[in-house]
Design a protein around this motif. Sequence first.
Motif, PDB file in Angstrom:
ATOM      1  N   GLY A 361       0.837  -1.186   0.000  1.00  0.00           N
ATOM      2  CA  GLY A 361       0.000   0.000   0.000  1.00  0.00           C
ATOM      3  C   GLY A 361       0.875   1.240   0.000  1.00  0.00           C
ATOM      4  N   ARG A 362       0.664   2.139  -0.968  1.00  0.00           N
ATOM      5  CA  ARG A 362       1.584   3.275  -1.104  1.00  0.00           C
ATOM      6  C   ARG A 362       0.862   4.590  -0.823  1.00  0.00           C
ATOM      7  NH1 ARG A 362       6.100   3.269  -2.756  1.00  0.00           N
ATOM      8  NH2 ARG A 362       5.979   5.007  -4.260  1.00  0.00           N
ATOM      9  N   VAL A 363       0.199   4.632   0.337  1.00  0.00           N
ATOM     10  CA  VAL A 363      -0.551   5.823   0.726  1.00  0.00           C
ATOM     11  C   VAL A 363      -0.347   6.092   2.214  1.00  0.00           C
ATOM     12  CG1 VAL A 363      -2.312   5.593  -1.063  1.00  0.00           C
ATOM     13  CG2 VAL A 363      -2.658   4.495   1.168  1.00  0.00           C
ATOM     14  N   GLU A 364      -0.572   7.344   2.596  1.00  0.00           N
ATOM     15  CA  GLU A 364      -0.714   7.724   4.001  1.00  0.00           C
ATOM     16  C   GLU A 364      -2.188   8.090   4.176  1.00  0.00           C
ATOM     17  OE1 GLU A 364       1.961   7.064   5.354  1.00  0.00           O
ATOM     18  OE2 GLU A 364       3.527   7.467   3.887  1.00  0.00           O
ATOM     19  N   SER A 365      -2.879   7.425   5.122  1.00  0.00           N
ATOM     20  CA  SER A 365      -4.340   7.548   5.197  1.00  0.00           C
ATOM     21  C   SER A 365      -4.825   7.829   6.607  1.00  0.00           C
ATOM     22  CB  SER A 365      -5.006   6.278   4.666  1.00  0.00           C
ATOM     23  OG  SER A 365      -4.623   6.026   3.337  1.00  0.00           O
ATOM     24  N   PRO A 366      -4.456   8.951   7.213  1.00  0.00           N
ATOM     25  CA  PRO A 366      -5.016   9.289   8.519  1.00  0.00           C
ATOM     26  C   PRO A 366      -6.497   9.606   8.412  1.00  0.00           C
ATOM     27  CG  PRO A 366      -3.756  11.122   7.635  1.00  0.00           C
ATOM     28  CD  PRO A 366      -3.539   9.975   6.699  1.00  0.00           C
ATOM     29  N   GLY A 367      -7.228   9.418   9.502  1.00  0.00           N
ATOM     30  CA  GLY A 367      -8.655   9.720   9.488  1.00  0.00           C
ATOM     31  C   GLY A 367      -9.366   9.095  10.673  1.00  0.00           C
ATOM     32  N   PHE A 368     -10.702   9.172  10.648  1.00  0.00           N
ATOM     33  CA  PHE A 368     -11.483   8.523  11.691  1.00  0.00           C
ATOM     34  C   PHE A 368     -11.225   7.009  11.640  1.00  0.00           C
ATOM     35  CE2 PHE A 368     -14.525  12.274  11.569  1.00  0.00           C
ATOM     36  CZ  PHE A 368     -14.105  12.753  12.805  1.00  0.00           C
ATOM     37  N   PHE A 369     -11.376   6.342  12.810  1.00  0.00           N
ATOM     38  CA  PHE A 369     -10.891   4.967  12.906  1.00  0.00           C
ATOM     39  C   PHE A 369     -11.726   4.193  13.927  1.00  0.00           C
ATOM     40  CE2 PHE A 369      -7.657   1.918  14.672  1.00  0.00           C
ATOM     41  CZ  PHE A 369      -7.415   1.201  13.503  1.00  0.00           C
ATOM     42  N   SER A 370     -11.865   2.888  13.666  1.00  0.00           N
ATOM     43  CA  SER A 370     -12.423   1.951  14.638  1.00  0.00           C
ATOM     44  C   SER A 370     -11.575   0.679  14.583  1.00  0.00           C
ATOM     45  CB  SER A 370     -13.884   1.620  14.345  1.00  0.00           C
ATOM     46  OG  SER A 370     -14.331   0.563  15.183  1.00  0.00           O
ATOM     47  N   ARG A 371     -10.863   0.393  15.655  1.00  0.00           N
ATOM     48  CA  ARG A 371      -9.998  -0.798  15.687  1.00  0.00           C
ATOM     49  C   ARG A 371     -10.814  -2.077  15.649  1.00  0.00           C
ATOM     50  NH1 ARG A 371      -7.812  -4.500  14.805  1.00  0.00           N
ATOM     51  NH2 ARG A 371      -5.898  -5.437  15.632  1.00  0.00           N
ATOM     52  N   GLU A 372     -12.039  -2.051  16.182  1.00  0.00           N
ATOM     53  CA  GLU A 372     -12.832  -3.275  16.306  1.00  0.00           C
ATOM     54  C   GLU A 372     -13.720  -3.533  15.102  1.00  0.00           C
ATOM     55  OE1 GLU A 372     -12.160  -5.211  18.791  1.00  0.00           O
ATOM     56  OE2 GLU A 372     -10.783  -3.692  19.581  1.00  0.00           O
ATOM     57  N   ALA A 373     -13.798  -2.611  14.150  1.00  0.00           N
ATOM     58  CA  ALA A 373     -14.740  -2.766  13.039  1.00  0.00           C
ATOM     59  C   ALA A 373     -14.271  -3.770  11.991  1.00  0.00           C
ATOM     60  CB  ALA A 373     -14.985  -1.415  12.363  1.00  0.00           C
ATOM     61  N   ALA A 374     -12.977  -4.090  11.956  1.00  0.00           N
ATOM     62  CA  ALA A 374     -12.440  -5.034  10.974  1.00  0.00           C
ATOM     63  C   ALA A 374     -11.151  -5.616  11.534  1.00  0.00           C
ATOM     64  CB  ALA A 374     -12.185  -4.348   9.641  1.00  0.00           C
ATOM     65  N   TRP A 376      -8.048  -5.482  10.638  1.00  0.00           N
ATOM     66  CA  TRP A 376      -6.951  -4.519  10.748  1.00  0.00           C
ATOM     67  C   TRP A 376      -7.465  -3.118  11.064  1.00  0.00           C
ATOM     68  CZ3 TRP A 376      -2.572  -6.998  11.134  1.00  0.00           C
ATOM     69  CH2 TRP A 376      -2.434  -8.232  10.488  1.00  0.00           C
ATOM     70  N   GLY A 377      -8.671  -3.054  11.605  1.00  0.00           N
ATOM     71  CA  GLY A 377      -9.279  -1.763  11.875  1.00  0.00           C
ATOM     72  C   GLY A 377      -9.930  -1.210  10.613  1.00  0.00           C
ATOM     73  N   ARG A 378     -10.735  -0.199  10.763  1.00  0.00           N
ATOM     74  CA  ARG A 378     -11.422   0.398   9.611  1.00  0.00           C
ATOM     75  C   ARG A 378     -11.307   1.912   9.692  1.00  0.00           C
ATOM     76  NH1 ARG A 378     -16.956  -2.183   8.436  1.00  0.00           N
ATOM     77  NH2 ARG A 378     -15.529  -3.672   7.438  1.00  0.00           N
ATOM     78  N   TYR A 379     -11.000   2.511   8.531  1.00  0.00           N
ATOM     79  CA  TYR A 379     -10.810   3.954   8.438  1.00  0.00           C
ATOM     80  C   TYR A 379     -12.037   4.577   7.763  1.00  0.00           C
ATOM     81  CZ  TYR A 379      -5.978   2.649   9.401  1.00  0.00           C
ATOM     82  OH  TYR A 379      -4.843   2.127   9.968  1.00  0.00           O
ATOM     83  N   TYR A 380     -12.366   5.798   8.186  1.00  0.00           N
ATOM     84  CA  TYR A 380     -13.558   6.479   7.663  1.00  0.00           C
ATOM     85  C   TYR A 380     -13.211   7.934   7.311  1.00  0.00           C
ATOM     86  CZ  TYR A 380     -15.852   2.696  10.339  1.00  0.00           C
ATOM     87  OH  TYR A 380     -16.235   1.487  10.876  1.00  0.00           O
ATOM     88  N   ALA A 381     -13.849   8.413   6.249  1.00  0.00           N
ATOM     89  CA  ALA A 381     -13.766   9.832   5.855  1.00  0.00           C
ATOM     90  C   ALA A 381     -12.315  10.293   5.756  1.00  0.00           C
ATOM     91  CB  ALA A 381     -14.540  10.705   6.847  1.00  0.00           C
ATOM     92  N   ILE A 382     -11.544   9.599   4.934  1.00  0.00           N
ATOM     93  CA  ILE A 382     -10.107   9.877   4.865  1.00  0.00           C
ATOM     94  C   ILE A 382      -9.755  10.711   3.630  1.00  0.00           C
ATOM     95  CG2 ILE A 382      -9.449   7.810   6.146  1.00  0.00           C
ATOM     96  CD1 ILE A 382      -8.814   6.453   3.495  1.00  0.00           C
ATOM     97  N   ALA A 383      -8.588  11.326   3.713  1.00  0.00           N
ATOM     98  CA  ALA A 383      -7.936  11.968   2.571  1.00  0.00           C
ATOM     99  C   ALA A 383      -6.556  11.326   2.467  1.00  0.00           C
ATOM    100  CB  ALA A 383      -7.825  13.473   2.786  1.00  0.00           C
ATOM    101  N   SER A 384      -6.362  10.491   1.458  1.00  0.00           N
ATOM    102  CA  SER A 384      -5.143   9.688   1.329  1.00  0.00           C
ATOM    103  C   SER A 384      -4.089  10.423   0.514  1.00  0.00           C
ATOM    104  CB  SER A 384      -5.454   8.345   0.658  1.00  0.00           C
ATOM    105  OG  SER A 384      -6.326   7.580   1.455  1.00  0.00           O
ATOM    106  N   PHE A 385      -2.850  10.377   0.988  1.00  0.00           N
ATOM    107  CA  PHE A 385      -1.713  10.969   0.282  1.00  0.00           C
ATOM    108  C   PHE A 385      -1.003   9.843  -0.484  1.00  0.00           C
ATOM    109  CE2 PHE A 385      -2.888  14.065   3.306  1.00  0.00           C
ATOM    110  CZ  PHE A 385      -2.333  15.283   2.941  1.00  0.00           C
ATOM    111  N   ASN A 386      -1.164   9.842  -1.810  1.00  0.00           N
ATOM    112  CA  ASN A 386      -0.669   8.760  -2.658  1.00  0.00           C
ATOM    113  C   ASN A 386       0.765   9.031  -3.087  1.00  0.00           C
ATOM    114  OD1 ASN A 386      -0.191   7.243  -5.237  1.00  0.00           O
ATOM    115  ND2 ASN A 386      -2.242   6.471  -4.778  1.00  0.00           N
TER     116      ASN A 386
END
Length: 847
Positions: A361-374, A376-386
């Motif tokens: 994976g060649r992105v930086e993807s900070p954002g809202f997060f839930s460790r228990e949703a998946a 490896w965790g699940r990210y929401y409403a992100i802006a990814s730096f490719n």
Amino acid sequence: MRPDRLSFIVVILVLVLLPAWAQVDAQEVSFPASGLGLRLCGELVSASATCEEAAENRLHCQVAEGQQCTLILTARTIPPDPGVMIEIWSDAWSLPLLWPKFDRRANPGNVTAEYEFTVPSDRAGKQFKLRFFAKRSDVTTSVDLVVILDVVAPDEAAETTVVMAVGCSCSEAVAGVTGRNGEFSVSLGEGVTATGRLAECTVGPLANQPFTLEPGTSVTEHRGGLFPDMGLDGLIVTIPGFEEIVVTEISQVSAGDATQYAIGDVCLPSQAAPDEATLFSDDFDAYLLASFPVSPWQIIWAGTGENYVTYGPSVSFPQSLQLEGRPNNSAVVQREFSASAETIGYEYSILIEVIGQGGPGRVESPGFFSREAAQWGRYYAIASFNHDTQEIVAEDGTVLGRWAPGHWYRVKVVLDRGTNRYDAWLDGVLVGRQIATTHSDTDRIDALALFSGHPGVKVWYDDVRVFTETGTPWQATEWNIDFQGDANHSGTYGQTGPVEHSEAQAYWNVFEVAALRQPWPTPRTTNPSMLLRDSSGLPSGVTFSILGDAYGWAGWQDRDSLTDDYLIIHNGFGVTNDPMQWEIDGLAPDAEYILTYYHQDHGPSSDRGIRFLANGVEATVTGMSGSHVASAAVVSDNAGRITGTASATVYAEGDWAGLAIQEVAGQDGESDTQARDDSPPASQSPGEHSSIVVRNDAGGSDHIRDDELADMIKTAITAAEHRPTSVKVLFNSCFGGGMLDDIADMLARFDPPIPFVGGSASAADETAKGPSDQRVGDSLMGSCWTNAFLEALGNAADGESVTNTIARANESDSAADNNTAAQWLVAHGKSPEHPLPRTRRPTEGVP
């Protein structure tokens, strides 16, 4: 032996933009009247030393080992201002290891501090560097002064020769006030100006607002500088109550001795707006250096393990959080929070060291997060730096912008968990609206995650914030598009070139496609699309697209800028695009919009025209004067989209010149109380007028023209002792609608503009079609219908629609035939169901 003094001076003048000031003589500095300057001086007191100016704000000295020295530092405001706090400081990383600590000093107007030290013995041949800072409280940037000491043996030190070196740098903040539309132009010195326009993000222009401009010379330690010879990273724009914005895209135009720097449109987000409640914020300055902030942050995955608070690049000096992932092993940290609010948001500043080489994976993807949703965790409403494309991408693939290594970027996201859609801002500019999240379980969000992924590079974060939003911010409601062919037309059929349409009160997007030109088939633009700015010129997230081939007419430079360059809808010239399919996306879901279509005006006769079909609603325009503009009320679908076709009504062709989109306010029973949602009545073209019949002093009849009546009203208002709080004008007359635009325009030119509402029983080119217009007494409105309508308008309930008010007026009209319904034009250009503005409802008495 008498100590000698070595003096050096650093001057901050925040007009770093001025090339001529980069080498100014410190003793002959001239400051603009609006300047916010700071002068930092230093004197080195020692038994013997030799110094020279090595560079701006830098002194290079030769001192003997074992020598006792005193450094006297003085900072003061320029011009003198005892009301501004000044401080001088240094820190452990700016002084040699184990040297004495320097205590921070502060004082209003000016401040003096001393730093005493002894050059270590047995250090001949070594070099030490000392760095000090000064700052005034009303300016963000600081100035630094560097002293480099070369240690020599006592017998090599000069005993009597002393050299005074003067160092200078330019860094002066410039103050100004924006105009009515947020525009500004400030002088940076003789022949040099800076221009631009300032606005509050998602709201509108910041009119009549004081502001300052200052250079961002220390915004980041990784930029080469916008103007490398002066070390300028950009300009910092500051308005009280709003977040500071660093502008790095600056254009420069020079002509002779004149130079202009243009920063364009700058969007400033408000600081902790009233409808935002901060859940947590963190600038990482309170933590122990080189440690991980274990409380309240948690490491989810460690990456290389090099995750800690660093005295490296930062936005809010001096510290930030560094994360470093590695291939196949990201570094992810989270900070948990709890929020039941439907609308939540986050923002952070991010700097990525270099383009990474790792994967997969060649992105930086900070954002809202839930460790228990998946797993490896699940990210929401992100802006990814490719790292491959260097694009900043939303979850649905929308490109929000581009990024480069070594630059700070400010990201803000507001997520509506009711619709699972989010808006995104980049460096204060709204770049994405109503973006759909990949996953719908946004109710599981319980943390914000910061991220350094598989590319395997260092990523720094600063000024992180999570908040809830309790109110609904103002959203764009109007957009305008001017269609035209491009300038590369080779003069085919006499085209001289397109002209971008502009209006003082409304921004027009210029939608440009390939212009008709030989040889056939004519060039065409396939699937053109445009992210629209709203009528205030602000980014809105609404997109207009054509599905298929498009080409246009470049027009003539001496003709109408809107209607005489256009899209050509025609199955000819080697291209088939009739019918043309088009789409508007990013609108509010299930909302009503007024679409106004413009065709070229060919005069009294024409064999051209277009039939529009938008979400099942039809409208037709022709090339003939008077019917070349048409409007229709269209409701967007549940995805906020309007899909349509445009078909030529005759064989020749259809010429689509422009499109205006206006949301119908006051839905869901809400009344329209914002003046921003108002728009003027339909304007007549230059040279076109309407007139009404009035009685003269002799008892006969005269005609009064619309501009004459507007001038009469203006004269009466100007001569009056008190300015009216609002003006209401009603016409029960043939062509009464044509009287309204001149009056509305005249009232808008007052400062501040005078609120206006108007009504007419007929439009600009129609005879009166309302109930009977018998005249009533002079003390009333002039006719039975207008008198009844005024009474109904005065008694209207907040939010009541115009249609209901007219109906009640008809019932009260003693002369009404009750067989025809009154038709009228509201000065704000709304549909008949538009509710009456609460702040503009007339009271009893004459309008």
